[in-house]
Design a protein around this motif. Structure first.
Motif, PDB file in Angstrom:
ATOM      1  N   UNK A 183      62.431  59.779  79.713  1.00  0.00           N
ATOM      2  CA  UNK A 183      63.753  59.619  80.399  1.00  0.00           C
ATOM      3  C   UNK A 183      63.693  59.381  81.801  1.00  0.00           C
ATOM      4  N   UNK A 184      62.710  60.271  82.548  1.00  0.00           N
ATOM      5  CA  UNK A 184      62.533  60.029  83.903  1.00  0.00           C
ATOM      6  C   UNK A 184      62.000  58.669  84.284  1.00  0.00           C
ATOM      7  N   UNK A 185      61.163  57.978  83.772  1.00  0.00           N
ATOM      8  CA  UNK A 185      60.487  56.792  83.950  1.00  0.00           C
ATOM      9  C   UNK A 185      61.799  55.742  83.935  1.00  0.00           C
ATOM     10  N   UNK A 186      62.531  55.739  83.037  1.00  0.00           N
ATOM     11  CA  UNK A 186      63.655  54.888  82.703  1.00  0.00           C
ATOM     12  C   UNK A 186      64.563  55.028  84.233  1.00  0.00           C
ATOM     13  N   UNK A 187      65.135  56.067  84.430  1.00  0.00           N
ATOM     14  CA  UNK A 187      65.789  56.414  85.672  1.00  0.00           C
ATOM     15  C   UNK A 187      65.120  55.739  86.855  1.00  0.00           C
ATOM     16  N   UNK A 188      63.655  56.034  87.082  1.00  0.00           N
ATOM     17  CA  UNK A 188      63.112  55.885  88.127  1.00  0.00           C
ATOM     18  C   UNK A 188      63.050  54.284  88.253  1.00  0.00           C
ATOM     19  N   UNK A 192      66.289  52.895  89.541  1.00  0.00           N
ATOM     20  CA  UNK A 192      66.622  53.474  90.996  1.00  0.00           C
ATOM     21  C   UNK A 192      65.734  52.427  91.956  1.00  0.00           C
ATOM     22  N   UNK A 193      64.602  52.122  91.662  1.00  0.00           N
ATOM     23  CA  UNK A 193      63.513  51.435  92.375  1.00  0.00           C
ATOM     24  C   UNK A 193      64.137  50.111  92.363  1.00  0.00           C
ATOM     25  N   UNK A 194      64.763  49.447  91.236  1.00  0.00           N
ATOM     26  CA  UNK A 194      65.092  48.101  91.594  1.00  0.00           C
ATOM     27  C   UNK A 194      66.331  48.086  92.429  1.00  0.00           C
ATOM     28  N   UNK A 195      67.088  49.029  92.592  1.00  0.00           N
ATOM     29  CA  UNK A 195      68.301  49.064  93.593  1.00  0.00           C
ATOM     30  C   UNK A 195      68.017  49.196  94.856  1.00  0.00           C
TER      31      UNK A 195
END
Length: 536
Positions: A194-199, A202-205
């Motif tokens: 889950x944290x990898x998807x969120x990360x 966020x990194x793309x934005x």
């Protein structure tokens, strides 16, 4: 059995005809009550690497008393175990140090550790090795070794059982912890996805936002770089001009310093050469002063030897003067006899005829007396010869003293030259001024001594002159007295002699009297001369 102590200690093992070696030996102390309510002490030495290494010692109260007497122990049996354990603890605490103070030794008389061995606790210091305690241990027999191995085996079995139970408990605990850790791992992996998807979102934005900001910052950085390049170029030009000016100033300063350095080095070399020359002159002057000191010492020794010789000559002269005084007294006695005989001659002229018969016997007596007088005159002549020899020796000593005076005068000149040299050296070398001052003081003392000797020699010469004048005056007085005596003695006694008076032989009394008085006068003159030489 109550175990009091059990530790592995470093022990130095000594065997006969073999080198010393160090081994880790376990020392065990146990105490057990006996049936009579007495506690025995058991000391055991074992090696974990060698199961057959076993030494035992059982100490009872009676054995301890003998041990106390033999080794001079100051404790009783009750406190012995505790003190022994304290010594072993000291050895254990210092066994890892480079120079331990307390050491343990196990020595055996056989080439192999068999039979009995001596276990010693030694304290080392800078003076000697002190033996605090020595115990004689016996090697374990087969039965004792078997018993010891059986005890070790049983203890190992117990330890094995304990370890097995501990292993089972730890295995169960670890299995539980493993199942719990696997469950937590599954839960954590789900959370990580889950944290990898969120990360990623966020990194793309953030990357899109940061790329725009990065372009703006790059433009600002290019503008700032251009401004800084212009400013640094101006600063570089200013610094280059300042550096050129400073380098020119430093170059001129360097040339000046090099010129001054050359001048100073030339001065240094000149000063060093001058110092070497002055040191050489100083060494020569010191050697010259040492040589002059040695010459003065040799002259003093010669003066002392001459003084001793003069004292010996004075002693001889005094002995001869004593003999001359004795002879003068005899001559005076004979003179009195002659006066008495003159009076008797006036009274006995009438009896001359009756005494002519006894003339022959008296003539024999007169011949004997003439022989005695001749022997006395010969002795006087010998004494005069000895005195003349002494006078010649004294004159030789006076000549030697004159020669020494000339030598001392030449030495004074040499000392004056050396003092001038020393003064020139003093002006050149200020560092050696104190030494040269001490040398000048010594030279002045030598000059004073030489002046004193010269004054004494001048005084002695004046005394010699006065003594020679006194001798001439005494000789003139003697000649006047001698002429008067010749006139007085020119009387009728020179004719026929009296038979009763042995000195009334014709022409004899006047000759003897003149010879004796001339000898006495010569002796007086010689004594005056010897006194003058002694004053020298």
């Amino acid at each position: 059995m109550e175990k009091l102590f059990s530790k592995e200690l470093h022990v130095t093992v000594k065997c006969r005809d073999s080198e010393e070696r160090k081994a880790n030996i376990r020392v065990t102390i146990e105490q057990s009550p006996s049936p009579v309510h007495k506690r025995d002490l058991l000391v055991r030495l074992t090696d974990n690497g060698d199961p057959y290494f076993l030494f035992n010692l059982t100490i009872s109260e009676e054995d301890f008393q003998t041990l106390k007497v033999q080794q001079g122990l100051l404790i009783d049996f009750a406190s012995f175990p505790q003190k022994f354990i304290e010594l072993l603890n000291l050895c254990y605490s210092e066994q890892e140090s480079d120079s331990p103070r307390f050491l343990l030794y196990l020595s055996c008389q056989s080439p192999v550790l068999e039979g009995s061995a001596t276990f010693t606790v030694v304290e080392t210091n800078a003076f000697k090795h002190l033996n605090h305690l020595s115990l004689r241990l016996a090697h374990g027999s087969d039965n004792e070794v078997k018993e010891y191995l059986a005890v070790c085996l049983s203890s190992l079995k117990v330890e094995k059982q304990n370890l097995y139970t501990k292993l089972k408990k730890t295995e169960e605990d670890l299995s539980r912890q493993l199942s719990y850790a696997q469950q937590t791992l599954c839960e954590k992996t789900k959370e990580l996805d889950k944290l990898r998807l969120e990360w990623t979102n966020q990194t793309s934005t953030l990357s899109s936002c940061h790329s725009q900001e990065l372009q703006l910052e790059r433009q600002k950085a290019v503008e700032l770089q251009n401004k800084l390049q212009q400013h640094t170029e101006q600063l570089r030009q200013e610094l280059e001009s300042a550096h050129i000016k400073a380098s020119q100033q430093l170059q001129s300063r360097l040339t000046e310093l090099e010129a001054s350095c050359r001048e100073l080095t030339e001065k240094k070399y000149k000063n060093e050469s001058a110092i070497r020359d002055l040191k050489i002159k100083l060494v020569g002057a010191e050697e010259e002063s040492q040589r002059l000191k040695q010459q003065v010492l040799s002259l003093r020794r010669e003066n002392s030897t001459l003084d001793t010789e003069v004292h010996e000559k004075e002693r001889l002269v005094s002995q001869l003067q004593m003999r001359v005084a004795v002879l003068e007294q005899e001559i005076k006695d004979k003179d009195q006899l002659m006066h008495s005989t003159k009076e008797m001659l006036e009274a006995t002229q009438e009896q001359r005829k009756s005494v002519e018969e006894n003339a022959e016997s008296k003539e024999l007596k007169i011949k004997k007396l003439e022989a005695t007088v001749k022997s006395l005159s010969e002795e006087l002549i010998k004494a005069n010869g000895i005195i003349k020899k002494l006078q010649g020796e004294v004159r030789g000593l006076v000549r030697k003293i004159n020669v020494k005076n000339t030598v001392t005068v030449s030495q004074e000149k040499v000392l004056q030259d050396t003092s001038e040299k020393l003064q020139s050296v003093e002006t050149a070398l200020q560092s050696a001024q104190q030494q040269l001052i001490s040398k000048d003081e010594q030279v002045s003392k030598l000059k004073e001594q030489l002046e004193m000797t010269v004054q004494k020699l001048n005084e002695s010469r004046e005394v010699l002159k006065t003594n020679e004048n006194g001798e001439e005056a005494s000789f003139a007085c003697f000649m006047m007295w001698y002429n008067n005596t010749e006139v007085e003695l020119d009387d009728p006694f020179q004719g026929e002699g009296n038979s009763d008076d042995p000195f009334s032989f014709p022409g004899y009394p006047l000759q003897v009297f003149s010879v004796c008085h001339t000898a006495a006068g010569l002796l007086c003159c010689d004594s005056v001369r010897t006194l003058s030489t002694t004053l020298l």
